[in-house]
Motif scaffolding. Structure first.
Motif, mmCIF file in Angstrom:
data_model
loop_
_atom_site.group_PDB
_atom_site.id
_atom_site.type_symbol
_atom_site.label_atom_id
_atom_site.label_comp_id
_atom_site.label_asym_id
_atom_site.label_seq_id
_atom_site.Cartn_x
_atom_site.Cartn_y
_atom_site.Cartn_z
ATOM 1 N N ILE A 110 -3.455 -2.498 -3.069
ATOM 2 C CA ILE A 110 -2.181 -3.132 -3.404
ATOM 3 C C ILE A 110 -1.661 -3.909 -2.667
ATOM 4 O O ILE A 110 -1.617 -5.603 -3.170
ATOM 5 C CB ILE A 110 -1.252 -2.148 -3.910
ATOM 6 C CG1 ILE A 110 -1.684 -0.987 -4.822
ATOM 7 C CG2 ILE A 110 0.070 -2.800 -3.790
ATOM 8 C CD1 ILE A 110 -1.016 0.574 -4.902
ATOM 9 N N LYS A 111 -2.054 -4.707 -2.001
ATOM 10 C CA LYS A 111 -1.351 -5.580 -1.035
ATOM 11 C C LYS A 111 -2.032 -7.046 -0.924
ATOM 12 O O LYS A 111 -1.731 -8.148 -1.353
ATOM 13 C CB LYS A 111 -1.707 -4.927 0.627
ATOM 14 C CG LYS A 111 -1.484 -6.234 1.577
ATOM 15 C CD LYS A 111 -1.391 -5.782 3.348
ATOM 16 C CE LYS A 111 -1.294 -6.951 3.904
ATOM 17 N NZ LYS A 111 -1.841 -7.688 4.025
ATOM 18 N N GLU A 146 -2.110 -11.368 -8.369
ATOM 19 C CA GLU A 146 -2.358 -10.683 -9.414
ATOM 20 C C GLU A 146 -1.498 -9.770 -10.308
ATOM 21 O O GLU A 146 -1.357 -9.620 -11.744
ATOM 22 C CB GLU A 146 -3.469 -9.985 -9.370
ATOM 23 C CG GLU A 146 -3.965 -9.131 -9.950
ATOM 24 C CD GLU A 146 -6.043 -8.190 -10.169
ATOM 25 O OE1 GLU A 146 -5.569 -7.392 -10.513
ATOM 26 O OE2 GLU A 146 -5.734 -8.544 -8.642
ATOM 27 N N VAL A 147 -0.398 -9.533 -9.238
ATOM 28 C CA VAL A 147 0.716 -8.433 -8.733
ATOM 29 C C VAL A 147 1.916 -9.101 -8.560
ATOM 30 O O VAL A 147 1.672 -9.991 -7.776
ATOM 31 C CB VAL A 147 0.957 -7.217 -8.614
ATOM 32 C CG1 VAL A 147 -0.738 -5.901 -9.906
ATOM 33 C CG2 VAL A 147 0.559 -6.964 -7.611
ATOM 34 N N GLN A 148 3.150 -9.321 -9.939
ATOM 35 C CA GLN A 148 4.390 -10.120 -9.019
ATOM 36 C C GLN A 148 5.021 -8.959 -8.769
ATOM 37 O O GLN A 148 5.973 -8.108 -9.356
ATOM 38 C CB GLN A 148 4.776 -10.694 -10.129
ATOM 39 C CG GLN A 148 4.229 -11.963 -10.694
ATOM 40 C CD GLN A 148 3.168 -13.423 -9.475
ATOM 41 O OE1 GLN A 148 4.214 -13.129 -8.543
ATOM 42 N NE2 GLN A 148 2.755 -13.882 -8.805
ATOM 43 N N VAL A 205 9.075 -0.252 -1.269
ATOM 44 C CA VAL A 205 7.411 -0.951 -2.210
ATOM 45 C C VAL A 205 7.957 -0.692 -3.509
ATOM 46 O O VAL A 205 7.161 -1.703 -4.110
ATOM 47 C CB VAL A 205 6.379 -0.904 -1.523
ATOM 48 C CG1 VAL A 205 5.407 -1.909 -2.357
ATOM 49 C CG2 VAL A 205 6.322 -1.049 -0.426
ATOM 50 N N ILE A 206 7.544 0.352 -3.596
ATOM 51 C CA ILE A 206 7.448 0.819 -5.257
ATOM 52 C C ILE A 206 8.967 1.122 -6.735
ATOM 53 O O ILE A 206 9.733 2.431 -5.583
ATOM 54 C CB ILE A 206 7.109 1.218 -5.970
ATOM 55 C CG1 ILE A 206 6.272 2.429 -5.360
ATOM 56 C CG2 ILE A 206 5.353 0.590 -6.275
ATOM 57 C CD1 ILE A 206 5.770 3.723 -6.485
ATOM 58 N N LYS A 238 5.608 -5.170 4.467
ATOM 59 C CA LYS A 238 6.102 -3.928 3.713
ATOM 60 C C LYS A 238 4.973 -3.547 4.192
ATOM 61 O O LYS A 238 4.619 -2.063 5.033
ATOM 62 C CB LYS A 238 7.184 -3.653 2.919
ATOM 63 C CG LYS A 238 8.384 -3.892 2.762
ATOM 64 C CD LYS A 238 9.567 -3.694 1.897
ATOM 65 C CE LYS A 238 11.118 -4.311 2.020
ATOM 66 N NZ LYS A 238 11.574 -3.610 1.422
ATOM 67 N N LEU A 239 4.459 -3.737 3.265
ATOM 68 C CA LEU A 239 2.938 -2.881 3.418
ATOM 69 C C LEU A 239 2.214 -3.072 4.331
ATOM 70 O O LEU A 239 1.189 -2.200 5.227
ATOM 71 C CB LEU A 239 1.937 -4.109 1.541
ATOM 72 C CG LEU A 239 2.194 -3.701 -0.021
ATOM 73 C CD1 LEU A 239 1.992 -4.864 -0.305
ATOM 74 C CD2 LEU A 239 2.296 -2.616 0.001
#
Length: 241
Positions: free
Chosen positions: A20-21, A28-30, A64-65, A86-87
């Protein structure tokens, strides 16, 4: 002779967080994006849904989520740089800090159980019973009961009726979830661990409900002693693998 430091092997949930990091770093993810479902992540990464659930629990606890029930998990609205920090912090977790956290909770929650046995109200007894029954149901399935375990301990802290205790535990709630996730993961790998944890929870519950403060404190202390011992054994088994 050239020697390089031996890197500790990462746990599966850490590998998921690493992926995810990387996705955040590459764009790729925002921030604000929805992550794939647990099942989809499990299939994409060829890992168990248990490992995905643990990773999501840690990510949620670390801010984070956020999870929308029935909808899914979303990255928080923050800058990509802050999310990466954070990651990265999650992936640099120190083992000694985890043991120290267990010992801190052992001290605080031992007294919380003591006072809960003395001060619990009728309403709080009903709540503790409901939470305990949910925890037992999940434990009997042999699945990771991180959220239910957290709610069980939280109900006991509330029943101690000491606002300062509650405030202190709120300060470390993120790390509480991390300890619970690791404890439950270890139990899932070892059937004997599952039985130990279930028995420890029942001893705590019965001592509080029956108004036995000294027994409640002892049961809670022994529970965290078990958490610490299981953690050490789990670490040892990883080194031996």
């Amino acid at each position: 002779m050239k020697i390089t430091p031996i890197r500790k092997r990462k746990r599966v949930y850490q590998e998921i967080i690493e992926q995810i990091k990387t996705a955040v770093a590459t764009g790729e993810v925002q921030p604000g994006d929805k992550l794939p479902s647990e099942r989809a992540l499990s299939e994409m990464l060829s890992v168990s849904r248990t490992s995905v659930k643990e990773a999501l629990t840690v990510l949620k606890a670390s801010g984070v989520i956020h999870i929308k029930p029935g909808v899914g998990a979303f990255l928080v609205q923050d800058s990509p740089q802050r999310l990466q920090v954070k990651l990265a912090d999650l992936l640099q977790e120190k083992e000694t800090a985890l043991v120290e956290l267990i010992e801190l909770r052992q001290a605080i929650e031992g007294d919380a159980a003591y006072y809960a046995a003395k001060r619990i109200t009728s309403r709080q007894k009903e709540n503790l019973l409901a939470v305990f029954e949910r925890l037992v149901a999940i434990e009997e399935q042999g699945t990771v009961a991180v959220e239910e375990d957290y709610q069980f301990h939280l109900a006991i802290i509330e029943a101690a009726n000491n606002p300062l205790m509650r405030d202190v535990m709120n300060l470390i709630s993120d790390n509480m979830l991390r300890v619970l996730a690791k404890n439950q993961e270890a139990s899932e790998r070892n059937e004997r661990f599952q039985g130990e944890i279930a028995e420890e929870h029942r001893n705590i519950y019965e001592a509080i409900i029956n108004g036995k403060p000294q027994e409640a404190r002892k049961a809670m202390w022994q529970h965290f002693q078990g958490v610490k011992q299981r953690h050490v054994k789990e670490r040892g088994s990883m080194v031996d693998d």
